[in-house]
Design a protein around this motif. Structure first.
Motif, mmCIF file in Angstrom:
data_model
loop_
_atom_site.group_PDB
_atom_site.id
_atom_site.type_symbol
_atom_site.label_atom_id
_atom_site.label_comp_id
_atom_site.label_asym_id
_atom_site.label_seq_id
_atom_site.Cartn_x
_atom_site.Cartn_y
_atom_site.Cartn_z
ATOM 1 N N LEU A 156 0.834 -1.216 0.000
ATOM 2 C CA LEU A 156 0.000 0.000 0.000
ATOM 3 C C LEU A 156 0.860 1.254 0.000
ATOM 4 O O LEU A 156 0.538 2.247 -0.661
ATOM 5 N N TRP A 157 1.981 1.234 0.737
ATOM 6 C CA TRP A 157 2.871 2.391 0.764
ATOM 7 C C TRP A 157 3.476 2.612 -0.627
ATOM 8 O O TRP A 157 3.513 3.732 -1.124
ATOM 9 N N ARG A 158 3.964 1.501 -1.252
ATOM 10 C CA ARG A 158 4.553 1.626 -2.590
ATOM 11 C C ARG A 158 3.520 2.130 -3.601
ATOM 12 O O ARG A 158 3.827 2.966 -4.454
ATOM 13 N N GLU A 159 2.317 1.614 -3.500
ATOM 14 C CA GLU A 159 1.265 2.039 -4.425
ATOM 15 C C GLU A 159 0.931 3.522 -4.216
ATOM 16 O O GLU A 159 0.750 4.269 -5.179
ATOM 17 N N GLY A 160 0.863 3.959 -2.979
ATOM 18 C CA GLY A 160 0.622 5.378 -2.690
ATOM 19 C C GLY A 160 1.747 6.245 -3.233
ATOM 20 O O GLY A 160 1.504 7.310 -3.809
ATOM 21 N N GLN A 161 2.979 5.786 -3.046
ATOM 22 C CA GLN A 161 4.143 6.520 -3.558
ATOM 23 C C GLN A 161 4.085 6.613 -5.081
ATOM 24 O O GLN A 161 4.324 7.670 -5.662
ATOM 25 N N ARG A 162 3.759 5.500 -5.726
ATOM 26 C CA ARG A 162 3.666 5.481 -7.186
ATOM 27 C C ARG A 162 2.589 6.445 -7.673
ATOM 28 O O ARG A 162 2.797 7.199 -8.630
ATOM 29 N N GLN A 163 1.449 6.465 -6.983
ATOM 30 C CA GLN A 163 0.365 7.375 -7.365
ATOM 31 C C GLN A 163 0.776 8.839 -7.206
ATOM 32 O O GLN A 163 0.484 9.675 -8.054
ATOM 33 N N ARG A 164 1.467 9.148 -6.103
ATOM 34 C CA ARG A 164 1.926 10.538 -5.886
ATOM 35 C C ARG A 164 2.906 10.959 -6.972
ATOM 36 O O ARG A 164 2.816 12.069 -7.511
#
Length: 87
Positions: free
Chosen positions: A26-34
Motif C-alpha cells: 500500500l505504501w509503494r502504491e501510494g508513492q507510485r500514485q503521488r
C-alpha cells in the motif's frame, strides 16, 4: 475430503508478515500514485506554457496581418477613389 466452512473475513487471522507485506504494498502504491500525479502536473504545466507561447506568437502574427490588411485596403481605396478615398 472434509468441507471447510467459510469464515467471515473479520474473523480470519492474518499473519504479521502478511500484514507487513500489505502495508509495504500500500505504501509503494501510494508513492507510485503521488509520483504519477506530480509528473502529470509537470507535463500539464509544460503544455500550458507551450500553449501560452503559441498564443502570444499568434497574437503578434494576427496583429501584423491586420495592419497589413488595413494598409492594403487603404491603398486600394486611394487607387480606386483618388485622394478622396484616403479618409
Amino acid at each position: 475430503m472434509p468441507v471447510v466452512p467459510a469464515k467471515n473475513v473479520a474473523e480470519m487471522w492474518v499473519t504479521p508478515s502478511a500484514v507487513l507485506a500489505e502495508d509495504a504494498h500500500l505504501w509503494r502504491e501510494g508513492q507510485r500514485q503521488r509520483e504519477l500525479e506530480e509528473r502529470r502536473a509537470r507535463l500539464q504545466e509544460k503544455a500550458a506554457q507551450k500553449r501560452a507561447g503559441i498564443d502570444r506568437k499568434n497574437a503578434v502574427s494576427r496583429r501584423a496581418a491586420l495592419e497589413r490588411a488595413a494598409t492594403a485596403q487603404a491603398d486600394a481605396r486611394r487607387a480606386n477613389l483618388g485622394p478622396a478615398g484616403a479618409r
